[in-house]
Design an enzyme around this catalytic site. Sequence first.
Site, mmCIF file in Angstrom:
data_model
loop_
_atom_site.group_PDB
_atom_site.id
_atom_site.type_symbol
_atom_site.label_atom_id
_atom_site.label_comp_id
_atom_site.label_asym_id
_atom_site.label_seq_id
_atom_site.Cartn_x
_atom_site.Cartn_y
_atom_site.Cartn_z
ATOM 1 N N GLY A 13 12.057 -1.062 0.438
ATOM 2 C CA GLY A 13 10.913 -0.378 1.034
ATOM 3 C C GLY A 13 10.820 -0.803 2.499
ATOM 4 N N SER A 42 6.665 2.748 -0.189
ATOM 5 C CA SER A 42 6.578 2.872 1.267
ATOM 6 C C SER A 42 6.766 4.323 1.684
ATOM 7 C CB SER A 42 7.680 2.038 1.940
ATOM 8 O OG SER A 42 7.505 0.687 1.631
ATOM 9 N N GLN A 46 0.706 7.690 3.252
ATOM 10 C CA GLN A 46 0.257 8.886 3.983
ATOM 11 C C GLN A 46 -0.540 8.508 5.219
ATOM 12 O OE1 GLN A 46 -2.146 10.964 1.102
ATOM 13 N NE2 GLN A 46 -0.382 11.756 -0.002
ATOM 14 N N GLY A 47 -1.663 7.797 4.970
ATOM 15 C CA GLY A 47 -2.698 7.607 5.995
ATOM 16 C C GLY A 47 -2.222 6.989 7.280
ATOM 17 N N GLU A 112 -10.351 5.384 8.354
ATOM 18 C CA GLU A 112 -10.396 5.521 6.894
ATOM 19 C C GLU A 112 -11.564 4.693 6.370
ATOM 20 O OE1 GLU A 112 -6.656 5.345 4.784
ATOM 21 O OE2 GLU A 112 -5.572 5.712 6.627
ATOM 22 N N ASP A 205 8.494 -5.697 -11.563
ATOM 23 C CA ASP A 205 9.661 -6.490 -12.006
ATOM 24 C C ASP A 205 9.713 -7.851 -11.296
ATOM 25 O OD1 ASP A 205 10.061 -4.024 -13.082
ATOM 26 O OD2 ASP A 205 11.990 -3.631 -12.131
ATOM 27 N N HIS A 226 -7.389 3.729 -6.420
ATOM 28 C CA HIS A 226 -7.743 4.610 -5.304
ATOM 29 C C HIS A 226 -8.716 5.658 -5.821
ATOM 30 C CE1 HIS A 226 -7.466 7.273 -1.893
ATOM 31 N NE2 HIS A 226 -6.752 6.376 -1.254
ATOM 32 N N ARG A 268 -12.900 1.120 -1.095
ATOM 33 C CA ARG A 268 -12.335 1.876 -2.221
ATOM 34 C C ARG A 268 -12.970 1.531 -3.562
ATOM 35 N NH1 ARG A 268 -5.982 1.891 -0.364
ATOM 36 N NH2 ARG A 268 -6.315 3.519 1.183
ATOM 37 N N HIS A 329 -3.514 2.132 -7.718
ATOM 38 C CA HIS A 329 -2.893 2.426 -6.430
ATOM 39 C C HIS A 329 -2.177 1.230 -5.817
ATOM 40 C CE1 HIS A 329 -2.337 4.494 -2.681
ATOM 41 N NE2 HIS A 329 -3.055 3.626 -1.998
ATOM 42 N N ARG A 364 -8.132 -4.149 -1.119
ATOM 43 C CA ARG A 364 -7.468 -3.959 0.174
ATOM 44 C C ARG A 364 -8.191 -2.943 1.060
ATOM 45 N NH1 ARG A 364 -3.287 -0.182 1.904
ATOM 46 N NH2 ARG A 364 -3.136 0.683 -0.191
ATOM 47 N N SER A 369 -1.833 -2.343 4.270
ATOM 48 C CA SER A 369 -0.696 -2.793 3.467
ATOM 49 C C SER A 369 0.624 -2.724 4.234
ATOM 50 C CB SER A 369 -0.621 -1.940 2.206
ATOM 51 O OG SER A 369 0.627 -2.083 1.631
HETATM 52 C C1 LIG Z 1 0.742 7.284 -2.453
HETATM 53 C C2 LIG Z 1 0.603 6.042 -1.633
HETATM 54 C C3 LIG Z 1 0.072 6.109 -0.352
HETATM 55 C C4 LIG Z 1 -0.067 4.945 0.420
HETATM 56 N N1 LIG Z 1 -0.558 5.047 1.693
HETATM 57 C C5 LIG Z 1 -0.611 3.928 2.466
HETATM 58 C C6 LIG Z 1 -1.010 3.993 3.829
HETATM 59 O O1 LIG Z 1 -1.300 5.062 4.358
HETATM 60 N N2 LIG Z 1 -1.061 2.836 4.545
HETATM 61 C C7 LIG Z 1 -0.742 1.618 4.007
HETATM 62 O O2 LIG Z 1 -0.811 0.615 4.707
HETATM 63 N N3 LIG Z 1 -0.333 1.541 2.716
HETATM 64 C C8 LIG Z 1 -0.249 2.651 1.949
HETATM 65 N N4 LIG Z 1 0.182 2.555 0.657
HETATM 66 C C9 LIG Z 1 0.634 1.257 0.147
HETATM 67 C C10 LIG Z 1 2.010 0.955 0.726
HETATM 68 O O3 LIG Z 1 2.775 2.120 0.796
HETATM 69 C C11 LIG Z 1 2.761 -0.066 -0.115
HETATM 70 O O4 LIG Z 1 1.935 -1.128 -0.459
HETATM 71 C C12 LIG Z 1 3.924 -0.633 0.672
HETATM 72 O O5 LIG Z 1 4.706 0.411 1.154
HETATM 73 C C13 LIG Z 1 4.738 -1.549 -0.191
HETATM 74 O O6 LIG Z 1 5.962 -1.787 0.469
HETATM 75 P P1 LIG Z 1 7.020 -2.731 -0.192
HETATM 76 O O7 LIG Z 1 8.184 -2.746 0.723
HETATM 77 O O8 LIG Z 1 6.391 -4.015 -0.557
HETATM 78 O O9 LIG Z 1 7.383 -2.011 -1.593
HETATM 79 P P2 LIG Z 1 8.006 -0.582 -1.880
HETATM 80 O O10 LIG Z 1 7.995 0.275 -0.698
HETATM 81 O O11 LIG Z 1 7.371 -0.057 -3.112
HETATM 82 O O12 LIG Z 1 9.532 -0.924 -2.195
HETATM 83 C C14 LIG Z 1 9.896 -1.630 -3.347
HETATM 84 C C15 LIG Z 1 11.415 -1.714 -3.395
HETATM 85 O O13 LIG Z 1 11.790 -2.624 -4.434
HETATM 86 C C16 LIG Z 1 12.801 -2.055 -5.212
HETATM 87 N N5 LIG Z 1 12.721 -2.613 -6.567
HETATM 88 C C17 LIG Z 1 11.660 -2.690 -7.384
HETATM 89 N N6 LIG Z 1 12.015 -3.259 -8.556
HETATM 90 C C18 LIG Z 1 13.336 -3.540 -8.455
HETATM 91 C C19 LIG Z 1 14.315 -4.089 -9.331
HETATM 92 N N7 LIG Z 1 14.017 -4.531 -10.575
HETATM 93 N N8 LIG Z 1 15.608 -4.169 -8.905
HETATM 94 C C20 LIG Z 1 15.948 -3.752 -7.652
HETATM 95 N N9 LIG Z 1 15.075 -3.235 -6.789
HETATM 96 C C21 LIG Z 1 13.791 -3.130 -7.189
HETATM 97 C C22 LIG Z 1 12.539 -0.565 -5.175
HETATM 98 O O14 LIG Z 1 13.713 0.156 -5.519
HETATM 99 C C23 LIG Z 1 12.108 -0.403 -3.713
HETATM 100 O O15 LIG Z 1 13.257 -0.262 -2.911
HETATM 101 C C24 LIG Z 1 0.322 3.708 -0.126
HETATM 102 C C25 LIG Z 1 0.849 3.644 -1.425
HETATM 103 C C26 LIG Z 1 0.996 4.787 -2.166
HETATM 104 C C27 LIG Z 1 1.558 4.692 -3.552
#
Ligand SMILES: Cc1cc2nc3c(=O)[nH]c(=O)nc-3n(C[C@H](O)[C@H](O)[C@H](O)COP(=O)(O)OP(=O)(O)OC[C@H]3O[C@@H](n4cnc5c(N)ncnc54)[C@H](O)[C@@H]3O)c2cc1C
Length: 435
Positions: A13, A42, A46-47, A112, A205, A226, A268, A329, A364, A369
Amino acid sequence: MILNTDVLIIGAGITGLNFALNLRDDLDIIVLAKNSLQECNSYLAQGGISVLRNENDYEAYIGDTLSAGGFKNKRQAVEILVKESRAAIKRLEQLEVPFNRDKNGELIYTREGAHSINRIVHCDDNTGEQLHKVLEKKVREKTNVKLIENCFFADLLASKNRCVGALAINEGKELNIIAKTTIIATGGIGGLFKNSTNFHSISGDGIAIAIKNNIKVEHLNYIQFHPTSFYEDIEDKRRLLISEAVRGEGGRLLNKEGSRFVNELLPRDKVTEAIIKEELKYKSNHVYLDISFLEKDFVLKRFPNIYKNCLERGIDITKEPIPVTPAQHYFMGGIKVDMYCRTSMENLYAAGEVSSTGLHGANRLASNSLLESLVFSNRAVEYINRTISPYSVIFKELIKKSDGDKDYYNNSLSIILQQEIKKVRGDIINELVAL
Ligand SMILES: Cc1cc2nc3c(=O)[nH]c(=O)nc-3n(C[C@H](O)[C@H](O)[C@H](O)COP(=O)(O)OP(=O)(O)OC[C@H]3O[C@@H](n4cnc5c(N)ncnc54)[C@H](O)[C@@H]3O)c2cc1C
């Protein structure tokens, strides 16, 4: 199969990619994704991303984050986030992330829920997708990074509380990845819920594996719902999020009788609670979010993707209210980390949604995030770049240069070791002088 690497990043992500992009070019890096690179939360953001608007905003931004979090936040983490937010956004601007700008080229800030001013930068209404694309492109340009998709992280390789890599399953085969430093960036837990805005494959996981390996976790009950996901009568499908920015731009929540029942810009958890009460009162499974009274052109320009996605589900948001209901969410708890993303296990880091810096408290603040992912991964990158043993790199270079000449290798090695000893002595003397 066994692979050796300097740094193993589990998750692709925003967090994982930001690590891969900014870690030193002389380190071998492997990045794992469970499915495709795009299947991460990630990509769905949207926002936008919150940022300290200017120096006058400092106390207000901290106050908004604490108040949304029910004052359960770790103050140190909040201060770090706010202080380092502008630098994090500046880095993204340097990477040419296409943030929305006004005619003079200045960043446009939106608002927001629970933010006291407009302080959120965004790329239309699909900020995450646009940001992820830029980071992916830049990471792919790096020759020291190997991306492995469809690779399932199954366990850590560890001995005596020291991480030495991970066990993964790639195309049905076991992959033992030996790494000097391992980073868990596997995101949240939405896949465990029937109704969630997350991808089903993001299913906690990393947390489960941390618990299995006796790594410290905290606040596992801090789960955010959410208030506004699109209501549809479906099972086993991700819920479409209707961004908080819709309420930020004036969207109104209405009950079955068409009356407003809550201040839409409350945190929220408060808005979610009010919606659930309303649903129970009217024995309904949804309420409505109305933005149809705004200028059509504005709505189409500001929310092109939400417009398109709702239209595909039979709702024209410029003409009629959107049926909405709360859905899981975000996960505020997670693997307990310090301010450099270090976990309780040696050589193991955790960052992004899987981690708990304590920043968010019990709830949050919107758009904090992505910023947390960026700010804290930047800090961890800086720490790892500074502290990861340089010897593997030196040895690799030396083996290449000596080309099988043992004398050349031994002589060069002894010179390097003497230099290193001098450096260490120098550091110790400096530390003693400082005392
Ligand atoms: C619909 C939606 C809208 C959002 N809008 C916003 C916003 O506007 N602003 C904001 O700040 N936040 C927002 N968020 C929250 C934010 O997007 C996430 O909290 C943030 O992107 C998380 O990033 P990350 O890199 O930690 O995880 P992620 O982006 O979820 O990435 C996780 C990664 O881990 C990998 N992974 C998971 N399990 C395993 C496994 N067992 N083996 C190998 N790989 C694995 C996945 O394949 C992926 O590549 C939103 C979330 C959602 C769902």
